[in-house]
Design a protein around this motif. Structure first.
Motif: not given
Length: 247
Positions: A27-34, A150-157
């Motif tokens: 899920p940390a890929a969501t850090w990327l605006p693209g 802004g690093i959203l991991t599965s555990g944090r989510w």
């Protein structure tokens, strides 16, 4: 058991930790605006088309936060402040003052760690602890969560959702944490990405950034608000942004 028959088990033993790590960090890929903006617009904080959500991370900070509160009062603007639990308990009076002035309080986590290793129990404990501290200090129940960096991991989510929080990142930022940031550079950087319905990320503290960099964000505020209003956009907190807390 023959050597060949044992190979699938050995392969599985090797691959299992890799799969767990991949699921954790994917899920940390969501850090990327693209990735975030086109695929996860709600996570990017895209809300009502004529509204801009103004948000601040890393407080409360008794040295810098009061300057932001005064500036926002002068501008007639309310914002959402994503707070760190370890700072809240040290500066509880600042938390209460932020709420008293009409701003929205949200969760940024207990500390500002990078979550490279899976630790779902720790994630759950820290987010729950921060929610409880915010509620006990301010009397307000938070609705939003923004992970450190802004690093959203599965555990944090999962921990955020179980705590009744909706993760929200941003669609425009000012890079105001850098040593060379200026009010002009912060304003220009935000303007390059800002659209109606966007969420702006700034910082009201320099504890985790270049010393004194908060002054660049503070100096950019009047021009940023003026730019929005001249474009026919209102500026306010996430609670007025058209996002549902658990949507």
């Amino acid at each position: 058991m023959s050597p060949k028959s044992g190979r699938p088990w050995r392969t599985a033993a090797v691959l299992a930790p890799v799969a767990v790590a991949a699921a954790h960090i994917a899920p940390a890929a969501t850090w990327l605006p693209g990735v975030r903006l086109p695929l996860f617009p709600r996570l990017a904080g895209l809300g009502g088309g004529r509204h801009i959500a103004l948000t601040f991370d890393d407080g409360p900070d008794p040295e810098s936060t009061p300057h932001f509160l005064d500036a926002l009062d002068e501008l007639g603007v309310r914002a959402t402040f994503f707070l760190l639990g370890e700072h809240m308990v040290r500066h509880s009076a600042m938390v209460r003052e932020t709420a008293r002035r009409g701003h929205e309080l949200a969760v940024h986590g207990w500390t500002h760690e990078r979550p490279w290793r899976p630790a779902p129990a720790r994630d759950a404990e820290q987010i729950t602890r921060t929610v409880r501290a915010l509620r006990d200090i301010s009397g307000h129940r938070p609705h939003w969560y923004r992970p450190p960096y802004g690093i959203l991991t599965s555990g944090r989510w999962l921990a955020a959702r179980r705590a009744g929080l909706r993760p929200v990142l941003w669609s425009a930022w000012g890079r105001d944490w850098t040593a060379d940031a200026t009010p002009a550079s912060v304003r220009a950087r935000i303007a390059a990405d800002l659209r109606g319905g966007g969420t702006v990320l700034l910082h009201d503290s320099d504890r985790l950034a270049a010393p004194g960099c908060w002054r660049a964000a503070l100096g950019a505020l009047p021009g940023l608000v003026r730019d929005c209003r001249e474009a026919g956009l209102s500026v306010g907190p996430l609670r007025d942004h058209g996002l549902t807390p658990q949507g």
